[in-house]
Structures are given as C-alpha cells and as structure tokens.
Design a protein around this motif. Structure first.
Motif, PDB file in Angstrom:
ATOM      1  N   SER A 114      45.704  49.729  34.009  1.00  0.00           N
ATOM      2  CA  SER A 114      44.633  49.010  34.704  1.00  0.00           C
ATOM      3  C   SER A 114      43.832  48.147  33.744  1.00  0.00           C
ATOM      4  N   ALA A 115      43.661  48.607  32.495  1.00  0.00           N
ATOM      5  CA  ALA A 115      42.919  47.820  31.519  1.00  0.00           C
ATOM      6  C   ALA A 115      43.657  46.537  31.156  1.00  0.00           C
ATOM      7  N   ALA A 116      44.987  46.577  31.156  1.00  0.00           N
ATOM      8  CA  ALA A 116      45.776  45.384  30.837  1.00  0.00           C
ATOM      9  C   ALA A 116      45.941  44.457  32.025  1.00  0.00           C
ATOM     10  N   LEU A 117      45.760  44.976  33.236  1.00  0.00           N
ATOM     11  CA  LEU A 117      46.000  44.187  34.440  1.00  0.00           C
ATOM     12  C   LEU A 117      44.727  43.599  35.022  1.00  0.00           C
ATOM     13  N   ALA A 118      43.694  44.413  35.186  1.00  0.00           N
ATOM     14  CA  ALA A 118      42.488  44.010  35.905  1.00  0.00           C
ATOM     15  C   ALA A 118      41.326  43.810  34.935  1.00  0.00           C
ATOM     16  N   TRP A 119      40.558  42.740  35.191  1.00  0.00           N
ATOM     17  CA  TRP A 119      39.385  42.416  34.381  1.00  0.00           C
ATOM     18  C   TRP A 119      38.197  42.191  35.313  1.00  0.00           C
ATOM     19  N   LYS A 120      37.018  42.507  34.800  1.00  0.00           N
ATOM     20  CA  LYS A 120      35.810  42.380  35.614  1.00  0.00           C
ATOM     21  C   LYS A 120      35.310  40.945  35.579  1.00  0.00           C
ATOM     22  N   GLY A 121      34.967  40.427  36.736  1.00  0.00           N
ATOM     23  CA  GLY A 121      34.427  39.078  36.843  1.00  0.00           C
ATOM     24  C   GLY A 121      33.796  38.877  38.204  1.00  0.00           C
ATOM     25  N   LYS A 122      33.253  37.685  38.429  1.00  0.00           N
ATOM     26  CA  LYS A 122      32.603  37.359  39.693  1.00  0.00           C
ATOM     27  C   LYS A 122      33.514  36.488  40.547  1.00  0.00           C
ATOM     28  N   SER A 123      33.517  36.799  41.835  1.00  0.00           N
ATOM     29  CA  SER A 123      34.251  36.007  42.807  1.00  0.00           C
ATOM     30  C   SER A 123      33.511  36.069  44.128  1.00  0.00           C
ATOM     31  N   GLY A 124      33.185  34.916  44.681  1.00  0.00           N
ATOM     32  CA  GLY A 124      32.427  34.902  45.929  1.00  0.00           C
ATOM     33  C   GLY A 124      31.069  35.541  45.792  1.00  0.00           C
ATOM     34  N   HIS A 125      30.419  35.351  44.650  1.00  0.00           N
ATOM     35  CA  HIS A 125      29.070  35.856  44.372  1.00  0.00           C
ATOM     36  C   HIS A 125      29.020  37.388  44.351  1.00  0.00           C
TER      37      HIS A 125
END
Length: 256
Positions: A114-125
């Motif tokens: 999951s650490a290599a695949l998904a990253w935290k960010g903003k989408s649609g506020h």
C-alpha cells in the motif's frame, strides 16, 4: 435501456471492428484477443473487486474462462492492445485530473504494497489515499491521452500530455506552473470555456456507473491495467452512442 446481452454483444462487435485481423488465440489458450479485451472492459464497467467480477462472469458462462489469477495475468499481458482504441485529437481538447481512492486514510502505510501504491493527496477538496489519473478528451468525448501518478502530485505534473503543436488543450488553474506551461495549453478561469464541463460529465459517469471513485486493487500493475481498460470502455461507448443515437457523453444505458 439496453439488455445485458445487448450490451455485451455491442461491446464485442465494437472491439472486433478495431482489432480486425490482429485477433488471435494462443494454441494452448481458450480466449481470443478480442474476448480478453471484452472481459477487461466489462470488468471496468462493472467496477468493484476483480474477485466479485469473476464470480459474475462465471455465472453467466460468457466464455471458457481460465482461473481468476490466470485471467488477471492475461488482462495485464494484453493491455497494450488498448492503445488502438484511443481517439484522435481535435483542434480543441479538454484536460483534467480525477482522484481515485485505493485505501482508507486510517490504513495508510500499514503494508509495503500500500505504501508503494497509494499516496495521500487532495482530490475534489478532500483528502484521499490513492492515485490520480489525468485524461485529455477531444470534442467527441473520446480519450486521446492519459497518464497516472500518486495522489500527492500536482496537476502540473501532467502538462506534457498537452504538448501537441497542432491542437489547443483547455485546462483549469490547477495546471499552472511557475516554470512555464506548453504553448498549446490554455489555462481557463472559472466560468470561462464551459466546454470544459464535458470532462466533468465523464468523471461523474465514471463515479456513478463504473464505481471508479474507490478502486479495489493491490498492485500498481493492477491499477494501470484497470485504468487502461476503463479508457477503452469510455471510447467504445462514445462510438456506440453515435450509432445508437444517444447523447455522445453518456454511459447510463450500458450500466450492468
């Protein structure tokens, strides 16, 4: 509304028209290339986990399908053929990004995958932990180019998609770059060039019909494979709409 059988037959005929003489079947396999692409597009249309889709496919007896893991590898191996389904650029194109949640924020970093695949960010506020896809569509609503990256990157990362000297690509202020943008990229202010709403309509259909807002994948290769067939599905439905007399940007009639 189209029946389930009509949807499958229409997609298969559209895929066969594009593949044409390149269709083949491995000597030890049960599926033709067109059938593999059809299964990939149906998986993108159905949404949800691939395990649930495999059960749905097996119950309908659409083909002599192999085991679930073998079928998943086939989709990944033959996804390169989906480049033949990309549309052609028009003079005015529209570009925007779409955030896809892969894991719940509370589960961020619990495993190496999951650490290599998904990253935290903003989408649609709002905050998500997943990835971001950028698409460029032409005047007919067909996707002509796409790219993907972690959700933590800014939209300007995808500016290279608009680098076509013969066209103009419309985008929002998120694609601004202090180091400069391509000459073919036009940044539009809020309320200007309402034609850009066509890509927002597409994203809304992805969310409501294909359940793409949250994707059940465990590897980056699986994510890219699902996105590739989703793009193929989008372009196929846009072409079918013209033949059936529906609105160009519509997928409701193909919901399974």
């Amino acid at each position: 509304m189209l029946r389930e059988e009509d949807i499958i037959i229409s997609l298969y005929c559209a895929i066969s028209d594009v593949i044409g003489d390149q269709d083949y079947k491995h000597s030890q396999g049960n599926l033709w290339l067109s059938e593999i692409v059809l299964i990939g597009t149906l998986a993108a249309l159905k949404g949800g986990s691939f395990r649930q889709f495999y059960t749905w496919l097996w119950r309908r007896g659409l083909a002599e399908i192999p085991d679930r893991t073998r079928l998943s590898r086939l989709l990944k191996t033959h996804r390169a053929v989906c480049t033949h389904f990309l549309g052609k650029r028009s003079f005015f194109n529209v570009m925007d990004t779409f955030g896809i949640e892969i894991i719940r924020p509370i589960r961020e970093g619990r495993s190496y995958e999951s650490a290599a695949l998904a990253w935290k960010g903003k989408s649609g506020h709002r905050w998500i932990v997943g990835r971001k896809i950028c698409v460029c569509i032409n005047g007919d609503g067909e996707i002509v180019a796409f790219a993907q990256a972690g959700a933590n990157v800014s939209d300007k990362t995808f500016n290279a998609i608009a680098n076509d000297p013969d066209t103009i690509t419309l985008a929002d202020a998120g694609f601004k770059d202090k180091n400069g943008i391509p000459a073919t990229l036009k940044i539009c202010k809020r309320g200007e060039w309402n034609v850009r709403m066509s890509v927002e309509t597409l994203f809304s259909l992805w969310d409501r019909i294909c359940n793409v807002k949250r994707m059940c994948v465990k590897t980056l290769e699986g994510f890219i494979t699902r996105i590739t067939y989703l793009v193929t599905l989008t372009n196929l439905t846009q072409k079918l709409n013209k033949n059936l007399g529906f609105q160009p940007c519509s997928m409701v009639q193909y919901a399974l």
